[in-house]
Design an enzyme around this catalytic site. Structure first.
Site, PDB file in Angstrom:
ATOM      1  N   CYS A 296     -99.569   1.714 128.354  1.00 35.64           N
ATOM      2  CA  CYS A 296    -100.644   1.158 127.505  1.00 35.64           C
ATOM      3  C   CYS A 296    -100.797  -0.353 127.653  1.00 35.64           C
ATOM      4  O   CYS A 296    -101.773  -0.923 127.170  1.00 35.64           O
ATOM      5  CB  CYS A 296    -100.414   1.536 126.044  1.00 35.64           C
ATOM      6  SG  CYS A 296    -100.299   3.302 125.790  1.00 35.64           S
TER       7      CYS A 296
ATOM      8  N   HIS B 274    -104.136  -3.672 121.645  1.00 34.36           N
ATOM      9  CA  HIS B 274    -104.137  -2.273 122.106  1.00 34.36           C
ATOM     10  C   HIS B 274    -104.537  -1.385 120.933  1.00 34.36           C
ATOM     11  O   HIS B 274    -104.020  -1.535 119.822  1.00 34.36           O
ATOM     12  CB  HIS B 274    -102.744  -1.917 122.620  1.00 34.36           C
ATOM     13  CG  HIS B 274    -102.596  -0.467 122.947  1.00 34.36           C
ATOM     14  ND1 HIS B 274    -103.553   0.236 123.651  1.00 34.36           N
ATOM     15  CD2 HIS B 274    -101.609   0.430 122.659  1.00 34.36           C
ATOM     16  CE1 HIS B 274    -103.156   1.495 123.773  1.00 34.36           C
ATOM     17  NE2 HIS B 274    -101.985   1.634 123.178  1.00 34.36           N
TER      18      HIS B 274
ATOM     19  N   ASN C  11    -106.368   6.580 121.079  1.00 29.68           N
ATOM     20  CA  ASN C  11    -105.569   5.738 121.964  1.00 29.68           C
ATOM     21  C   ASN C  11    -105.838   6.149 123.407  1.00 29.68           C
ATOM     22  O   ASN C  11    -105.431   7.233 123.828  1.00 29.68           O
ATOM     23  CB  ASN C  11    -104.088   5.917 121.598  1.00 29.68           C
ATOM     24  CG  ASN C  11    -103.165   5.066 122.455  1.00 29.68           C
ATOM     25  OD1 ASN C  11    -103.592   4.503 123.462  1.00 29.68           O
ATOM     26  ND2 ASN C  11    -101.906   4.993 122.056  1.00 29.68           N
TER      27      ASN C  11
HETATM   28  O1  UT7 Z   1     -99.912   3.579 122.992  1.00 32.14           O
HETATM   29  C1  UT7 Z   1     -98.581   3.816 122.724  1.00 32.14           C
HETATM   30  C2  UT7 Z   1     -98.278   3.311 121.448  1.00 32.14           C
HETATM   31  N1  UT7 Z   1     -98.125   4.359 120.490  1.00 32.14           N
HETATM   32  C3  UT7 Z   1     -98.216   4.054 119.231  1.00 32.14           C
HETATM   33  O2  UT7 Z   1     -98.523   2.944 118.906  1.00 32.14           O
HETATM   34  C4  UT7 Z   1     -97.869   5.074 118.190  1.00 32.14           C
HETATM   35  C5  UT7 Z   1     -97.018   4.422 117.151  1.00 32.14           C
HETATM   36  N2  UT7 Z   1     -96.629   5.311 116.078  1.00 32.14           N
HETATM   37  C6  UT7 Z   1     -97.528   5.782 115.182  1.00 32.14           C
HETATM   38  O3  UT7 Z   1     -98.715   5.485 115.282  1.00 32.14           O
HETATM   39  C7  UT7 Z   1     -97.025   6.626 114.048  1.00 32.14           C
HETATM   40  O4  UT7 Z   1     -95.615   6.624 114.057  1.00 32.14           O
HETATM   41  C8  UT7 Z   1     -97.560   8.072 114.098  1.00 32.14           C
HETATM   42  C9  UT7 Z   1     -99.047   8.065 113.798  1.00 32.14           C
HETATM   43  C10 UT7 Z   1     -97.312   8.683 115.455  1.00 32.14           C
HETATM   44  C11 UT7 Z   1     -96.858   8.913 113.035  1.00 32.14           C
HETATM   45  O5  UT7 Z   1     -97.053   8.338 111.753  1.00 32.14           O
HETATM   46  P1  UT7 Z   1     -95.826   8.238 110.746  1.00 32.14           P
HETATM   47  O6  UT7 Z   1     -96.356   7.620 109.538  1.00 32.14           O
HETATM   48  O7  UT7 Z   1     -94.728   7.510 111.492  1.00 32.14           O
HETATM   49  O8  UT7 Z   1     -95.495   9.754 110.484  1.00 32.14           O
HETATM   50  P2  UT7 Z   1     -94.113  10.543 110.710  1.00 32.14           P
HETATM   51  O9  UT7 Z   1     -93.845  10.713 112.162  1.00 32.14           O
HETATM   52  O10 UT7 Z   1     -93.062   9.898 109.875  1.00 32.14           O
HETATM   53  O11 UT7 Z   1     -94.459  11.947 110.080  1.00 32.14           O
HETATM   54  C12 UT7 Z   1     -94.714  12.082 108.687  1.00 32.14           C
HETATM   55  C13 UT7 Z   1     -95.072  13.520 108.392  1.00 32.14           C
HETATM   56  C14 UT7 Z   1     -94.067  14.533 108.949  1.00 32.14           C
HETATM   57  O12 UT7 Z   1     -93.950  15.562 107.999  1.00 32.14           O
HETATM   58  P3  UT7 Z   1     -92.678  15.631 107.015  1.00 32.14           P
HETATM   59  O13 UT7 Z   1     -91.481  15.710 107.922  1.00 32.14           O
HETATM   60  O14 UT7 Z   1     -92.728  14.353 106.222  1.00 32.14           O
HETATM   61  O15 UT7 Z   1     -92.938  16.861 106.217  1.00 32.14           O
HETATM   62  C15 UT7 Z   1     -94.773  15.074 110.177  1.00 32.14           C
HETATM   63  O16 UT7 Z   1     -94.375  16.395 110.486  1.00 32.14           O
HETATM   64  O17 UT7 Z   1     -96.335  13.843 108.995  1.00 32.14           O
HETATM   65  C16 UT7 Z   1     -96.194  15.059 109.737  1.00 32.14           C
HETATM   66  N3  UT7 Z   1     -97.148  15.006 110.855  1.00 32.14           N
HETATM   67  C17 UT7 Z   1     -98.419  15.455 110.755  1.00 32.14           C
HETATM   68  N4  UT7 Z   1     -99.087  16.023 109.745  1.00 32.14           N
HETATM   69  C18 UT7 Z   1    -100.385  16.338 109.973  1.00 32.14           C
HETATM   70  C19 UT7 Z   1     -96.955  14.501 112.092  1.00 32.14           C
HETATM   71  N5  UT7 Z   1     -98.088  14.617 112.816  1.00 32.14           N
HETATM   72  C20 UT7 Z   1     -99.002  15.200 112.005  1.00 32.14           C
HETATM   73  C21 UT7 Z   1    -100.349  15.565 112.185  1.00 32.14           C
HETATM   74  N6  UT7 Z   1    -100.994  16.125 111.137  1.00 32.14           N
HETATM   75  N7  UT7 Z   1    -101.014  15.345 113.337  1.00 32.14           N
END
Ligand code: UT7
Length: 321
Positions: A115, A248, A278
């Protein structure tokens, strides 16, 4: 003294937007609310099977050449950033050279910094031009990320999209690119990767993108804040002089945190992550092109471009457009 300057921008996304609710309708266990709240993404574009990264790249490049009023035959350097090249080899840059009719004998190669790819490619092209060896470059970020996302992994598949952005970078006696900084930390390679490789006639490792989202999130906010200040210091400029921040486009929460760290008001940040998701190496040039074409970015303004991603890699370019 020779400098390089951006003299035209172009962008291209394939087909129609795919909304968050479209993904739900396709059977992905997610919701519009979750995606919007956690990422700011409302839609992305997904290329049809027969569309390749080079197809998207060539279209974005054509638009950048049109905007610059420069013929493909006048280009002597193609630097293309992609994590999803058409083939193992030759480079996608060579395929685009052929597609656009850029004369044989030009220099063409790919840059792989995930990225951060476009910011890396732009910095490399700037150095070629400032050395005097080349005069007019096409710098392209292009991706078909949808090909390497695991549609069974909801934590990543909702984030990414396909597209391409390009700029024409030309030699000039007035400074366009004012400063740049590129960094990498290979010890963090495991937080974002696609490990698969072709060996012995098969794919060894995973063909899918894997990410530790929270680790990437934390790193991204820190390094983009630091590198933003670094390029300002290198150019001897202050934040007050900056007209636009184009980070980005991965996640609106990361972008807002970076703007806050740099003390840049939200209205001076270009946001397209809502429209495109993204798009990895394409995200920064696509956002630049949108803001140039809608008239927000005007000639003479000071713009900061920032990339961050797998590697771990990050970087920034400060440019007067
Ligand atoms: O270009 C490369 C750079 N990449 C990035 O910049 C990505 C950076 N990271 C992020 O943007 C975030 O970490 C994410 C958007 C990927 C995830 O957000 P988060 O606030 O860190 O969520 P999490 O991984 O802590 O997940 C929270 C909850 C989980 O459920 P439980 O365990 O709390 O019950 C996940 O299973 O959200 C759940 N979850 C979803 N729910 C609905 C994860 N993905 C999804 C989804 N829809 N698509």
């Amino acid at each position: 003294m020779i400098f390089s300057r951006i003299v035209g921008t172009g962008g291209y996304v394939p087909g129609a937007p795919v909304s968050n609710n479209d993904l739900v309708a396709r059977g992905i266990d997610t919701s519009d609310d979750w995606i919007v709240e956690r990422t700011g993404i409302r839609a992305r574009y997904i290329a049809e099977k027969d569309v390749r990264t080079s197809t998207l790249a060539a279209e974005a490049a054509r638009r950048a050449l049109d905007a610059a009023g420069i013929a493909a035959t006048d280009i002597d350097l193609v630097v293309l950033a992609s994590t999803t090249p058409d083939m193992v080899f030759p480079s996608t840059a060579c395929l685009v050279q052929n597609e656009l009719g850029i004369p044989p004998g030009a220099t063409a190669f790919d840059v792989q910094a995930v990225c951060s790819g476009f910011v890396y490619a732009l910095t490399v092209a700037d150095k070629f031009i400032r050395s005097g060896s080349h005069k007019r470059a096409l710098v392209i970020g292009a991706e078909t990320l949808s090909r390497i996302v695991d549609w069974k992994d909801r934590s990543t598949c909702v984030l990414f999209g396909d597209g391409a952005g390009a700029v024409v970078l030309a030699a000039d006696d007035k400074a366009g690119i004012l400063s740049s900084a590129l960094h990498a930390d290979g010890s963090q390679h495991q937080i974002l990767n696609t490990t698969g490789q072709i060996a012995g006639g098969e794919i060894v490792g995973s063909p899918f993108l894997r990410m530790d989202g929270q680790a990437v999130f934390k790193q991204a906010v820190k390094v983009l804040g630091d590198v933003g200040q670094e390029v300002l210091d290198l150019a001897g400029l202050s934040l007050d002089e900056l007209d636009w921040l184009i980070p980005h486009q991965a996640n609106i929460r990361i972008m807002q945190s970076v703007a806050k760290r740099l003390k840049i008001p939200a209205e001076r940040m270009v946001v397209t992550v809502d429209m495109h998701g993204n798009t990895s190496a394409a995200s920064v040039p696509l956002a630049l092109d949108v803001a140039v074409r809608d008239g927000r970015i005007r000639p003479g303004q000071l713009v900061m471009l920032q990339g961050v991603g797998g590697g771990f890699t990050w970087g920034a370019v400060l440019a007067r457009v």
